[in-house]
Design an enzyme around this catalytic site. Structure first.
Site, PDB file in Angstrom:
ATOM      1  N   ASP A  35     -32.980  25.166  -9.324  1.00 45.49           N
ATOM      2  CA  ASP A  35     -33.707  24.336  -8.340  1.00 45.49           C
ATOM      3  C   ASP A  35     -34.705  25.091  -7.470  1.00 45.49           C
ATOM      4  OD1 ASP A  35     -31.904  22.631  -9.467  1.00 45.49           O
ATOM      5  OD2 ASP A  35     -31.147  21.796  -7.601  1.00 45.49           O
ATOM      6  N   LYS A  66     -31.686  17.434 -13.605  1.00 51.26           N
ATOM      7  CA  LYS A  66     -30.344  17.000 -13.208  1.00 51.26           C
ATOM      8  C   LYS A  66     -30.423  16.027 -12.042  1.00 51.26           C
ATOM      9  CE  LYS A  66     -29.477  20.716  -9.938  1.00 51.26           C
ATOM     10  NZ  LYS A  66     -29.433  19.837  -8.753  1.00 51.26           N
ATOM     11  N   CYS A  93     -26.344  23.811  -4.896  1.00 51.71           N
ATOM     12  CA  CYS A  93     -26.527  23.767  -6.346  1.00 51.71           C
ATOM     13  C   CYS A  93     -26.216  25.090  -7.025  1.00 51.71           C
ATOM     14  CB  CYS A  93     -27.916  23.247  -6.662  1.00 51.71           C
ATOM     15  SG  CYS A  93     -28.014  21.489  -6.235  1.00 51.71           S
TER      16      CYS A  93
END
Ligand code: VGL
Ligand code: ZN
Length: 194
Positions: free
Chosen positions: A15, A101, A140
């Site tokens: 991310d 995701k 994450c």
């Protein structure tokens, strides 16, 4: 400890997206600092012909994790918007495998393994060890590392290439401790043999 890269190793960037960088809608403090460091990892893995995977938070506009839907976060990383894009300064080779995701409106997903093709792709590529860095440490990155351990990968966390939101001051440090306790191995770029 010096770690020598081998076939079967893969780099996973979690991310590293504009909305998580300073100026973005859910900025991680000093999140931009991971970019030049990750570029060094990318360049080393690429030079060794090793796989590079990049996850991205890729939400629908009315995702359940957003405040308006009762979630915890301001809107961020809405699919195909500039905030969801990777920063231009991140130097991905063209064969980087991108894993979207948290695409399902009704479900949050912090881990790059959650409802994605990451695990079958790693398995298919013969990967045994993963090297994980990115944003944010306690969300994450933590959840991706936990799943990697559950799937029995030897899991390294790039402690010089993660940054935390730190909503509570110590969240990032505690997350790194938890990862280590669960069996992840913290490393820094200098620990990799050229
Ligand atoms: C993340 C909060 C919400 C992350 C994603 O990538 O760490 N954090 N969505
Ligand atoms: Zn999100």
């Amino acid at each position: 400890m010096i770690v020598t890269l081998d076939s079967g190793d893969a780099l996973i960037l979690v991310d590293v997206q504009n909305d998580f960088l300073p100026g973005g809608s859910l900025a991680v403090p000093m999140g931009n600092e991971v970019i030049p460091i990750l570029n060094r990892y990318i360049s080393l893995f690429h030079a060794h012909g090793l796989g590079i995977f990049a996850t991205r938070d890729w939400h629908p506009p009315d995702h359940s994790s957003f405040l308006e839907q009762g979630g915890a976060w301001p809107p961020h990383c809405i699919a195909a918007t500039p905030g969801a894009a990777f920063p231009a300064s991140l130097e991905f080779p063209c064969d980087t495998q991108i894993i979207s995701k948290a695409t399902n409106r009704g479900k949050d997903a912090y881990s790059g393994f959650d409802d994605t093709q990451l695990e079958p792709l790693l398995k298919w590529s013969g990967i045994g060890r993963v090297f994980i860095g990115g944003l944010a440490t306690e969300y994450c990155v933590l959840n991706t590392v936990k799943d990697a351990l559950e799937y029995r990968y030897v899991t390294f966390v790039l402690e010089d290439a993660v940054r935390a939101m730190n909503i509570s001051t110590d969240d990032g440090r505690q997350a790194l401790e938890e990862m280590t306790r669960l069996g992840a191995i913290p490393i820094r770029f200098e620990s990799l043999a050229a």
